[in-house]
Scaffold this active site. Structure first.
Site, PDB file in Angstrom:
ATOM      1  N   LYS A 124       0.859  -1.136  -0.044  1.00 17.61           N
ATOM      2  CA  LYS A 124       0.099   0.126   0.122  1.00 17.61           C
ATOM      3  C   LYS A 124       0.756   1.505   0.170  1.00 17.61           C
ATOM      4  O   LYS A 124       0.551   2.199  -0.853  1.00 17.61           O
ATOM      5  CB  LYS A 124      -0.898  -0.082   1.162  1.00 17.61           C
ATOM      6  N   ASN A 125       1.902   1.015   0.879  1.00 15.52           N
ATOM      7  CA  ASN A 125       2.522   2.612   1.040  1.00 15.52           C
ATOM      8  C   ASN A 125       3.612   2.791   0.080  1.00 15.52           C
ATOM      9  O   ASN A 125       4.280   3.725  -0.295  1.00 15.52           O
ATOM     10  CB  ASN A 125       3.425   2.477   2.349  1.00 15.52           C
ATOM     11  N   CYS A 183      -4.956  12.924  13.197  1.00 19.91           N
ATOM     12  CA  CYS A 183      -5.619  11.703  12.835  1.00 19.91           C
ATOM     13  C   CYS A 183      -5.544  10.975  14.173  1.00 19.91           C
ATOM     14  O   CYS A 183      -5.104  11.415  15.260  1.00 19.91           O
ATOM     15  CB  CYS A 183      -4.925  10.946  11.866  1.00 19.91           C
ATOM     16  N   ARG A 238       0.371  14.685  13.370  1.00 22.09           N
ATOM     17  CA  ARG A 238       0.891  14.552  12.115  1.00 22.09           C
ATOM     18  C   ARG A 238       0.997  15.651  11.119  1.00 22.09           C
ATOM     19  O   ARG A 238       0.459  15.662  10.275  1.00 22.09           O
ATOM     20  CB  ARG A 238       0.182  13.202  11.304  1.00 22.09           C
ATOM     21  N   ARG A 248      -8.598  -0.108   4.764  1.00 18.93           N
ATOM     22  CA  ARG A 248      -7.857   0.655   4.243  1.00 18.93           C
ATOM     23  C   ARG A 248      -6.537   0.201   3.797  1.00 18.93           C
ATOM     24  O   ARG A 248      -5.768   0.719   2.803  1.00 18.93           O
ATOM     25  CB  ARG A 248      -7.574   1.824   5.192  1.00 18.93           C
TER      26      ARG A 248
HETATM   27  C1  UD1 Z   1       4.275   7.045   6.484  1.00 14.96           C
HETATM   28  C2  UD1 Z   1       3.487   5.834   6.126  1.00 14.96           C
HETATM   29  C3  UD1 Z   1       2.885   5.362   7.704  1.00 14.96           C
HETATM   30  C4  UD1 Z   1       4.048   4.927   8.694  1.00 14.96           C
HETATM   31  C5  UD1 Z   1       4.700   6.159   8.817  1.00 14.96           C
HETATM   32  C6  UD1 Z   1       5.992   6.075   9.568  1.00 14.96           C
HETATM   33  C7  UD1 Z   1       2.572   6.071   4.038  1.00 14.96           C
HETATM   34  C8  UD1 Z   1       1.361   6.364   3.322  1.00 14.96           C
HETATM   35  N1  UD1 Z   1       2.387   6.132   5.621  1.00 14.96           N
HETATM   36  O1  UD1 Z   1       3.380   8.071   7.109  1.00 14.96           O
HETATM   37  O2  UD1 Z   1       2.291   4.023   7.539  1.00 14.96           O
HETATM   38  O3  UD1 Z   1       3.476   4.683   9.979  1.00 14.96           O
HETATM   39  O4  UD1 Z   1       5.283   6.774   7.324  1.00 14.96           O
HETATM   40  O5  UD1 Z   1       6.870   5.029   9.293  1.00 14.96           O
HETATM   41  O6  UD1 Z   1       3.656   5.657   3.603  1.00 14.96           O
HETATM   42  N2  UD1 Z   1       6.325  14.761  10.934  1.00 14.96           N
HETATM   43  C9  UD1 Z   1       6.278  15.988  11.220  1.00 14.96           C
HETATM   44  N3  UD1 Z   1       6.386  17.092  10.006  1.00 14.96           N
HETATM   45  C10 UD1 Z   1       5.961  16.682   8.888  1.00 14.96           C
HETATM   46  C11 UD1 Z   1       6.060  15.208   8.665  1.00 14.96           C
HETATM   47  C12 UD1 Z   1       6.269  14.519   9.618  1.00 14.96           C
HETATM   48  O7  UD1 Z   1       6.363  16.403  12.215  1.00 14.96           O
HETATM   49  O8  UD1 Z   1       6.049  17.539   7.863  1.00 14.96           O
HETATM   50  C13 UD1 Z   1       6.309  14.005  11.905  1.00 14.96           C
HETATM   51  C14 UD1 Z   1       5.287  12.933  12.140  1.00 14.96           C
HETATM   52  O9  UD1 Z   1       4.092  13.708  12.889  1.00 14.96           O
HETATM   53  C15 UD1 Z   1       5.528  11.686  12.771  1.00 14.96           C
HETATM   54  C16 UD1 Z   1       7.164  11.618  11.973  1.00 14.96           C
HETATM   55  O10 UD1 Z   1       7.406  12.963  11.506  1.00 14.96           O
HETATM   56  O11 UD1 Z   1       6.046  11.859  14.369  1.00 14.96           O
HETATM   57  C17 UD1 Z   1       7.114  10.828  10.806  1.00 14.96           C
HETATM   58  O12 UD1 Z   1       6.263  10.807  10.052  1.00 14.96           O
HETATM   59  P1  UD1 Z   1       6.275  10.358   8.588  1.00 14.96           P
HETATM   60  O13 UD1 Z   1       7.306   9.426   8.376  1.00 14.96           O
HETATM   61  O14 UD1 Z   1       6.099  11.564   7.670  1.00 14.96           O
HETATM   62  O15 UD1 Z   1       4.782   9.542   8.289  1.00 14.96           O
HETATM   63  P2  UD1 Z   1       4.030   9.449   7.018  1.00 14.96           P
HETATM   64  O16 UD1 Z   1       4.681   9.773   5.796  1.00 14.96           O
HETATM   65  O17 UD1 Z   1       2.781  10.152   7.386  1.00 14.96           O
END
Ligand code: UD1
Length: 417
Positions: free
Chosen positions: A22-23, A116, A121, A396
């Site tokens: 999925k990811n 969420c 996030r 999902r």
């Molecule tokens: C992706 C995955 C999700 C997985 C996560 C961590 C997808 C679609 N989803 O989510 O399944 O759980 O990686 O492995 O691939 N953060 C910030 N600012 C930002 C972006 C992130 O503070 O602009 C923080 C987030 O709140 C979190 C951490 O960084 O605490 C990691 O998040 P991130 O790696 O971005 O997760 P996703 O890409 O949303």
């Protein structure tokens, strides 16, 4: 609304095939926005999040057709640059349209996702990176509006590794003028796959899979032909299913290189894991040894496997300390596991799991995607009947999970309410 009903206590055995990731499929489908033309992506899983991407691409003006897992996306005529709230709300990964739309059309308008179940996030790191590349970003009625005639290469240092941020900026930088370097980049296998796919399209990306990714911008990209790799989190979930039921399961498509941290911890917990042609065989232990885990960005223990591993630890012979370092509110499954007799206490982002002799079936509620998987695993091992409601979360991210588990001998059904 559908429910999942499990009569626990069956030992799982046999072979199960993992679906496409999925990811990986999500960013790959969004990458089709970068190049006009007809893209072909195979092995796309049949999931609710994928249906959301399909809707979003269609709203933007792309034509999407799918037969089984084969997607054909014609992104020749993109008529809109707006990702509406209704779609972003149901799937946060919708923000991945930002980079491609901005890079190709110079303009993108994307609803802010909001909070969420598993935490705030934010997407500040995506936006800071695009600003560093010359985008002008404003906020309007809950929408992020980004404009740039042409993005410029830049050196970007992420405050923390972000999977979505690394993907968004990698896509944007592929069409920027000049070279972009992403430091403290996320290293997940999905990032490596996206980089490989973008390179097939004519991008020049090096270093994906390390914390420093270099992207030399090009003027145009060509359509993508690609097959999505197997889903490491689905694979991991079946591996824990084998472990928690004292089962013997060959998980086809599971790749040890993507699952090292989990394999290490499952072995410590007493499971036997062996590599076989095309997959990994997992034999569950008679007694589950309690082990500690700390979630970390890849190659650390994945946060997306924390809830499932906790279900296993609920039946450990000692005490397990589980620390969640990636998301601040990812213990929603704990209250539900407690309803099944698990002995878990939480302090801050640490859960202490004192193993119990057995779990008892109960009506429980799914709260997010991986929490749902954790409840299924607990239900497989529990005495009596477990009924899991709100399983739309499960749909999902897991393709036909009840059918797959049934084929391994589980007594599990989806019931329409
Ligand atoms: C992706 C995955 C999700 C997985 C996560 C961590 C997808 C679609 N989803 O989510 O399944 O759980 O990686 O492995 O691939 N953060 C910030 N600012 C930002 C972006 C992130 O503070 O602009 C923080 C987030 O709140 C979190 C951490 O960084 O605490 C990691 O998040 P991130 O790696 O971005 O997760 P996703 O890409 O949303």
């Amino acid at each position: 609304m559908d429910k999942i009903v499990i009569h626990g206590g069956r030992r799982l055995s046999g072979e199960v095939k993992v679906s496409g990731a999925k990811n990986s499929a999500l960013p790959l489908l969004f990458a089709t926005l970068l190049a006009p033309g007809v893209h072909r992506i195979a092995n796309v899983p049949d999931l609710r999040d994928i249906a959301t991407v399909e809707k979003l691409l269609t709203v933007l003006g792309a034509q999407v057709t799918r037969k089984n897992g084969n997607f054909v996306v014609d992104s020749g005529a993109i008529e809109s640059v707006e990702a509406p709230y209704d779609l972003v709300r149901t799937m946060r990964a919708s923000v991945l349209v930002l980079g491609p739309l901005l890079a190709r059309l110079g303009h993108a308008r994307v609803s802010l996702p909001g909070g969420c179940a598993i935490g705030a996030r934010p997407i500040n790191l995506h936006l800071k990176g695009l600003e560093a590349m010359g985008a002008k970003i404003t906020l309007d009625h809950g929408y992020v509006e980004a404009r740039a005639k042409r993005l410029r290469g830049a050196r970007i240092l992420f405050d923390m590794p972000t999977v979505g941020g690394t993907e968004n900026l990698m896509m944007a930088a592929s069409l920027a003028q000049g070279t972009t370097v992403l430091e403290n980049a996320a290293c997940e296998p999905e990032i490596v796959e996206l980089a490989e796919a973008l390179n097939k399209m004519g991008a020049r990306i090096e270093g994906a899979g390390t914390d420093s990714v270099t992207i030399e911008g090009v003027d145009e990209l060509t359509p993508l032909v690609h097959a999505v790799m197997p889903d490491r989190i689905e694979a991991g979930t079946f591996m824990v299913a084998a472990a928690i039921t004292q089962g013997d399961v060959l998980v086809t498509g599971a790749m040890s290189s993507h699952l090292e941290a989990l394999i290490f911890k499952l072995r410590e917990a007493g499971a036997e894991i062996s590599e076989e042609t095309g997959g990994l065989r997992v034999k569950g232990p008679r007694k589950i040894t309690s082990v500690d885990i700390k979630t970390r960005p890849h190659p650390g223990f994945p946060t997306d496997m924390q809830a499932q591993f906790m279900a296993l630890m609920a039946l450990g012979t000692g005490t397990s300390v589980i620390t969640e370092n990636v998301f601040e509110n990812r213990f929603m499954h704990v209250c539900e596991l407690q309803r099944m007799g698990a002995n878990i206490s939480i302090e801050g982002h640490t859960a202490t799991v004192k193993g119990v002799k057995g779990l008892l079936g109960a009506p429980v509620m799914a709260t997010d995607l991986r929490a749902s998987a954790s409840l299924i695993l607990a239900g497989l091992a529990a005495d009596n009947t477990t009924e899991i409601s709100r399983i739309y979360h499960l749909d999902r991210g897991y393709e036909r999970i009840e059918e797959k588990l049934k084929s391994l001998g589980a007594d599990i059904e989806r019931v329409k309410e």
